[in-house]
Design an enzyme around this catalytic site. Structure first.
Site, short mmCIF file in Angstrom:
data_model
loop_
_atom_site.label_atom_id
_atom_site.label_comp_id
_atom_site.label_asym_id
_atom_site.label_seq_id
_atom_site.Cartn_x
_atom_site.Cartn_y
_atom_site.Cartn_z
N ASP A 875 0.84 -1.19 0.00
CA ASP A 875 0.00 0.00 0.00
C ASP A 875 0.88 1.25 0.00
OD1 ASP A 875 -2.31 1.49 0.12
OD2 ASP A 875 -2.65 1.18 2.26
N GLU A 878 2.93 5.13 -3.93
CA GLU A 878 2.96 6.08 -5.06
C GLU A 878 4.32 6.77 -5.27
OE1 GLU A 878 -0.77 4.84 -3.97
OE2 GLU A 878 0.47 6.10 -2.68
#
Length: 1417
Positions: A875, A878
């Protein structure tokens, strides 16, 4: 009020102020010229706000010298006049200029204007004279909110955590200072600070906005997550309005009754809350209502008109609410192209005015919510809107406040009144058809010449571009002319290469948009395969960053290519054509090509508007809107919001051509980029680095396009069988006890459930590679227990490591520091330090570094020894950082602040991530940022396989081109809203295009609390996501399917059992995806491309080619409108064929049902469901044979052990192809490499759509007992063969199946031949199916007597039939095997004419017929 003869009045008032007159004249005759008289005193205020009788202007004019008007103070100037068309709804008549920085807030009466600015001052302006009266200074930072009280003549200004109270009646004096914490102090406590203060004192919060109640007795200040109430009679804080989970950004107030205020607040938590506050209320006040559904991003503006509330948000949308019923009435999801920052109400008209961060003003009819008009209000963000009785004021970043007149708005419509030549200005020129006629070129063909905000006519024309305002929504006003001086031309150097062609392009002129243009540029074309073409544009003199994705291609030109490449006759255009049709697939004018160091742009015309793809964004439709829409692509930790750049980057699109052929195009570039879709139709790609590297895929079907695309970027991975089961997750179980209770109630209701996920709360203080030994004590043992019960588990890991633990106490950081695995600062040496979930500051692993892969592998293996995981969920990759860049901030350079930033959120490359000039192993973060998640996925995939010895499960939030080869994806932090339910289908379809078919959304929503009905409908839809997981966020209610009670659990269980029964079909689809690159979930358009109606359908979808899911997507709906393309469709529940072809039909969908349909012509393998796949894999199989109009069908079954690595590559699998034609079902064994298939058993075959009643069934030439099948007649036939011992190897019938390659086995359906003795129809036998409709592995027919029915003369007669009787129709002798029971001509005797049944209808095979004349069964 209107300004009349402004220049004369200004001169007059200048003299008046110099004389220090105490009282203004009430009226003044300007001159003897007969000019009309002008009222100098303010007009009467509306009755609801009685004015203070003191004449404030007299005191202002005689106050201390620093308040007298000076020439160097701000001034309100007439706005330059221009001719305006009659349809223009607003005219800018004046502009207030004087601030040195952006104007952030504004308030006004009919006499005075108040403005607050980033220059730390508040200015007070006289609207009669048009001059600044005074400047209120001494603010610690930006003045973000300002309010004037008519009753007390007090001004309230907000800066940081302070509210300064000014009395301007006798002097510009700060009389009190109020704080966010509720303190009230005399005088100005901020005056001692001359420097800008950034830090907010401890215990205080930033105050974002203030509002006064209509009587001026109470002040409300939004600070932090609450709103502080102030009693202005005593200047005391009386309490707070509480309930928000994020900062309150805006508020508005209305009066309910005497002594009671209605306060509406909007927050960054996306919610709007309402409070009823009685005067004198003390302490904490909770909201009386929470408006649902929330916005998709923070609330920026609120406005009330009558019983209607309007809200504007960072999600670019505006919503209209009913304050009485507290319902959402209407919404415009994309009211603006950017944040809606301000709302106002047009004086004297039922019109809402909205302003956005892009500088656009729009008007909306309050009643219908229809747009009335729009215009460019400012060339910079609009921060605030306010009105007085006749004028509108807009404050903007351009340091001005513009004053507008609503000239042609009557009753919420634009009226055609007024003189078009009247000397009033419309900002940016005139809009509409009249102006359009003065512009050259078609609006639809415009290409933006000023893609960044802030376009003006002056800047535009200085660029050599055309400026022409238009009322076409989102169309650029600044655009390239037909004779543009930009672009490139074909050079003299053209050479043929072993792979294709190489062409030199030279820049045409020296003019540049963003500087550092590159010339020459090489255009290189590679004919890679017959259906794949690559062309790239690059700098031949300097190496630039290229994405390190390996795409194999032959070393020579492909033969017999299905495309051709050409330059136009004048060498001005580069084209790619489809050979077979001549359709131009790519058409780029070289004049629209830009190639500079930090700005690359290319435009192509596309053959149709049926364009799909581009990501990752939350799209409102699967088929794109081409009306000047721009999508940014740059990975960002951002909850799904329309048009916002989200977690991954996929610059790939597919276009369906007018003749229904399809092609796809990939731009392989990882830099920040955007693409604009225009109605020409055309696409304009812009990126700020790398090269322009394109791949074109010729299709010609949509499935072919995806197959060719994944052949290039990497085939999707083959998921483990257990991962196709249902997953459950929650951020915020908080303890192992809560986790156990959740698991237990799922098992109590027998809800199918395979996988349990653990979010970050299982960790010790949210640190990777740890677990909480207090709250999750016993977790390792519990995971082993779940595995013994046939379940699996997945643990989450985040990509940041805290650096602030004691040395030697946190191995992940110590080892990483030793190995040098972090992303570094621009010096390439010191680690970049940011902030994330763990305590302290964090560093970020650089997964492009081989050393980091070693570090990650070692730690994941060590974690496996502690927590026996089956998969890893990665998770926040980015990568996410809770800061704007790392500490101490991003340097001022062209890497961190390039001359152009694409249309991404906040127009910032460092927001919520690291500075672009950070260094990774592959280069600057500027180039590699969007590759972070992609580079983490492969090493995670490899280590999971190494750790488990089984097929890897990896779920990644951030993805890039090719990520599907090693992992799946979910659609991120969605919201518990019906809208998100619907849009999730679009996301699932798009990621199947992107080569990531293992995809799903968080069922029931991640953010906010769900509802019973929403969660139930979402469970129904989510049961058919390829990746099916229920997951939500910390602080929200539990939403697992067992928590809502028995009825909910029953419905969820039934739907999930359908999923589990079809897992063999779904698993086979994933095999097809892994081997051939096909989609798993696909749109109707993929299968019915020639049907234009399917091109826009995204409310229903298919599993593979054959299974349609048509979910309920609206609250309260009990039916669904389903489009049935041209095929035979069968209702999954009734197995009856649909009568609808190429039309919509309304299908019943009660709360316990999701409409499902099977497409004729296909065979679907099934398996009896169970609570886990571990158990269901032991159950018998079945086939659903859905016949098409020709009575044919085909399908296949892939089977292996479900979790071993590379079973396909190692040929350790079983693959069978089924074909049904002319009454024959044939099985062809294509691969026989899995010994576990030896135990497969079939106990049911269902055939849908038989056009003739079958008389007999045989298997490999041997007749099947009649008691093993049934059929039903209802327009079409339904035949179910039950309880056949159908073992693939053990059964004598299929003994050859496993050992004779490509052997054919068949079931033959035979129909009785017509006989002249038949009275009406061929007599036949229908067995009562009550006892047979159960799953059994063996048939022990001799042990039972079965109730039977004899069909005779169209009547049914019950009997008892000994199952040992050989034959199909109850006969005792073999010679009757293929014949029917013939009747005599005299049907009244009810005798059976066949010789073997001469005893009459009273017995069959020696067994008596019971009740021979009983009524029909």
């Amino acid at each position: 009020m209107e300004f009349i003869n402004f220049s004369k009045k200004l001169e007059f008032y200048k003299n008046v102020f110099i004389l220090h007159m105490c009282v203004f004249c009430l009226e003044l005759s300007l001159s003897d010229s007969g000019a009309p008289e002008a009222s100098l005193s303010p007009p009467t205020s509306p009755p609801s706000r009685p004015r203070n009788e003191m004449n404030v202007f007299s005191r202002l004019t005689v106050s201390q010298g620093n308040t007298s008007v000076q020439q160097d103070k701000g001034i309100i100037n007439p706005y330059p006049a221009s001719k305006c068309i009659r349809s223009s709804p607003l005219q800018c008549i004046y502009t207030a200029e004087g601030h040195t920085k952006a104007v952030l807030c504004v308030d006004a009466t009919d006499d005075l204007l108040f403005t607050g600015s980033k220059d730390r001052t508040c200015k007070v302006w006289n609207l009669v004279t048009g001059q600044e009266i005074m400047s209120l200074g001494g603010h610690p930072n930006n003045v973000v909110s300002i309010k004037y009280c008519n009753y007390t003549s007090l001004v309230f200004t907000v800066s940081t955590s302070y509210i300064k109270v000014w009395d301007i009646r006798d002097s510009a004096k700060c009389i009190r200072t109020l704080t966010s914490s509720g303190q009230a102090m005399p005088g100005d406590v901020c005056s001692g600070s001359s420097n800008r203060t950034v830090t907010i004192p401890a215990g205080e919060n930033q105050i974002n906005q203030i509002a006064l109640n209509p009587t001026g007795t109470f002040l409300y200040a939004a600070a932090g997550n609450s709103v502080r109430m102030w009693d202005l009679k005593r200047f005391q804080s009386t309490g707070k309005l509480t309930g928000h989970q994020g900062p309150v950004m805006c508020l508005t107030i209305d009066r309910i009754s005497n002594g009671q205020d209605l306060i509406v607040t909007g927050s960054k938590d996306h919610y709007i809350k309402m409070f009823d506050v009685t005067e004198g209320a003390l302490g904490s006040v909770s909201p009386t209502h929470n408006f649902e559904p929330p916005h998709y991003d923070g609330i920026e503006a609120l406005a009330i008109m009558g019983d209607n509330l309007f809200s504007g948000s960072r999600d670019n949308g505006i919503k209209k609410w009913d304050l009485t019923q507290k319902d959402l009435l209407q919404q415009v999801p994309n009211a603006h192209k950017d944040w809606v920052c301000a709302l106002g109400l047009v004086p004297g008209a039922p019109v809402l005015l909205s302003g956005c961060r892009g500088g656009t003003l729009k008007l909306w009819n309050v009643d219908t919510f229809a747009p009335i008009g729009e215009m460019k209000g400012h060339d910079s963000p609009i921060n605030a809107i306010c009105t007085n009785s006749s004028q509108i004021f807009t404050a903007a970043d351009d340091r001005t406040v513009r004053i507008w007149k609503a000239r042609n708005v009557i009753d919420g419509q634009i009226s055609d009144t007024g003189d078009a030549s009247e000397d009033l200005a419309t900002l940016g020129g005139c809009l509409g058809a009249d102006q359009e006629g003065q512009c050259s070129g078609v609006v639809a063909k415009r290409i933006d010449c000023h893609p960044q905000p802030g376009a003006t006519q002056e800047i535009c024309e200085a660029r050599g571009c055309s400026w022409c305002p238009t009322d076409v929504t989102n169309a650029p006003w600044c655009f390239f002319p037909e004779d543009t001086p930009y672009g490139y031309s074909l050079g003299e150097s053209t050479e043929q290469t072993t792979k294709g062609w190489r062409v030199t392009l030279n820049k045409r002129q020296a003019l540049s948009l963003f500087g550092n243009d590159i010339s020459p540029v090489i255009l290189e074309v590679e004919f890679q395969t017959k259906d794949r073409l690559r062309f790239r544009l690059y700098d031949p003199n300097k190496e630039r960053f290229e994405v390190p994705l390996k795409i194999d291609s032959p070393g020579v030109t492909a033969e017999e290519a299905n495309y051709e490449v050409e330059f136009a006759d004048d060498s001005s255009r580069f084209r790619i054509k489809r050979k077979s049709t001549g359709t131009v697939l790519w058409d780029s004018p070289l004049v629209d090509l830009f190639f500079s160091n930090q700005y690359l742009q290319i435009t192509t015309v596309v053959p149709s508007t049926s364009v799909y793809g581009f990501g990752e964004q939350e799209h409102l439709s699967f088929k794109h809107n081409m009306d000047f829409v721009t999508y940014g692509m740059f990975s960002r930790d951002q909850a799904p919001t329309p048009f916002a750049n989200l977690y991954g980057v996929h610059p790939f699109y597919m276009c369906v051509e007018p003749d229904s052929n399809a092609h796809g195009v990939l731009l392989l570039n990882s830099n920040a980029q955007d693409v604009s879709l225009s109605p020409n139709p055309a696409l304009t790609f812009r990126t700020i680095g790398g090269i322009l590297d394109f791949y074109v895929f010729l299709g010609p079907t949509p499935e072919n396009v995806v197959q060719q695309y994944t052949e290039a970027i990497g085939r999707p991975h083959m998921p483990a069988y257990w991962s196709l089961g249902f997953h459950l997750s929650r951020w915020g179980y908080g303890s192992i006890d809560t986790l156990k209770k959740t698991v237990d109630r799922m098992h109590y209701y027998d809800i199918p459930y395979d996988v349990q996920h653990l979010d970050i709360d299982y960790m010790e203080r949210r640190m990777d590679f740890t677990y909480d030994k207090v709250n999750y004590a016993g977790l390792p043992e519990y995971l082993k227990q779940l595995k013994k019960e046939g379940m699996h588990n997945v643990v989450i890991l985040d990509p940041f490591i805290t650096k602030d633990e004691e040395p030697g106490t946190y191995r992940p950081y110590d080892l990483g520091q030793e190995m040098g695995v972090w992303v570094n600062n621009s010096d390439g040496v010191t680690p970049a330090v940011g902030k994330a979930w763990p305590p302290g500051d964090s560093v970020f692993p650089d997964y492009t570094n081989p050393r980091t892969v070693e570090w990650w592998t070692q730690l994941c293996l060590e974690l496996k020894d502690v927590l026996d995981y089956d998969g890893i969920w990665i998770d926040m990759n980015e990568p996410s950082n809770f800061m704007r860049g790392q500490l101490p901030g991003c340097a001022a350079n062209d890497i961190n602040n390039p001359p152009f930033i694409p249309t991404i959120s906040d127009r910032s490359l460092a927001q919520k991530t690291l500075c672009p000039d950070s260094k990774t192993y592959l280069g600057e973060h500027y180039n590699t940022h969007s590759l972070f998640g992609w580079s983490q996925t492969e090493p995670t995939f490899n280590v999971v396989q190494q750790a488990t010895g089984k097929r890897a499960f990896v779920l990644s939030r951030s993805t890039f081109v090719g990520s599907g080869k090693h992992g799946g994806h979910w659609l991120g932090d969605n919201f518990s809203q019906w809208r998100d339910l619907r849009l999730s289908i679009i996301g699932v379809l798009e990621f199947n295009l992107f080569g990531i078919p293992y995809i799903g959304a968080d069922i029931c929503g991640f953010n906010y609390n769900t509802t019973y009905e929403l969660c139930l409908r979402w469970m129904q839809l989510g049961s058919f996501y390829p990746f099916s997981r229920n997951h939500n966020a910390e602080g929200n209610m539990e939403q697992d399917p067992a928590v809502f009670g028995e009825e909910f659990a029953k419905i969820a269980r039934a739907t999930l059992r359908i999923r589990y029964s079809l897992l063999p079909y779904l698993y086979t689809l994933f095999y097809e995806s892994h081997v051939h690159g096909s989609t798993v979930a696909r749109s109707l358009m993929h299968e019915f491309t020639t049907d234009q109606q399917t091109h826009g359908i995204d409310t229903a979808f298919l599993w593979g080619p054959a299974f349609m899911i048509a979910p309920v997507l609206e609250e309260g709906a009990r039916s669904v409108d389903v489009y049935f393309p041209e095929a035979r469709w069968y209702d999954f529940y009734t197995v009856l064929p649909s009568t609808w072809i190429k039309q919509y039909a309304t299908v019943d969908a009660p709360l316990n049902k999701i409409p499902l349909f099977i497409r004729g012509g296909y065979i679907l393998p099934e398996q009896a469901p169970a609570t886990t796949t571990t158990k269901s894999r032991l159950n018998p199989f079945a086939l659903i044979i859905a016949l098409d109009e020709q009575g044919e069908a085909s399908g296949s079954l892939f089977w292996d052990d479900g979790d071993s690595i590379d079973t396909i590559e190692n040929e350790n699998y079983f693959l069978a192809k089924y074909t049904f034609s002319k009454g024959n079902l044939k099985t062809e064994i294509l691969k026989n490499g899995y010994r576990g298939a030896d135990t497969l058993k079939y106990n049911k075959i269902t055939i849908l759509g038989l056009s003739l009643r079958p008389h007999a069934v045989s298997l490999n030439g041997r007749a099947i007992h009649r008691d093993t099948f049934t059929y039903e007649l209802d327009g079409y036939f339904y035949l179910s063969i039950l309880q056949i011992k159908f073992s693939i190897v053990a059964n004598e019938y299929y003994h050859k199946l496993m050992y004779v390659q490509n052997s054919m086995e068949e079931i033959v359906l035979e129909r009785a031949q017509p006989q002249s003795t038949l009275a009406r129809s061929s007599p036949t036998l229908l067995l009562h199916a009550k006892l047979l409709l159960t799953y059994r592995h063996e048939c022990k027919c001799s042990m039972f007597l079965q109730e039977c029915l004899i069909f005779h003369n169209d009547r049914f007669y019950p009997t008892q039939w000994n199952r040992n009787c050989y034959g199909l129709i109850g006969t005792c002798s073999p010679d009757l095997e293929m014949s029917g029971l013939a009747t005599s001509a005299d049907s009244s005797t009810s005798t059976v004419s066949h010789p073997a049944l001469k005893q009459g209808p009273t017995s069959v095979c020696g067994n008596p017929i019971l009740n021979p004349f009983a009524s029909i069964f």
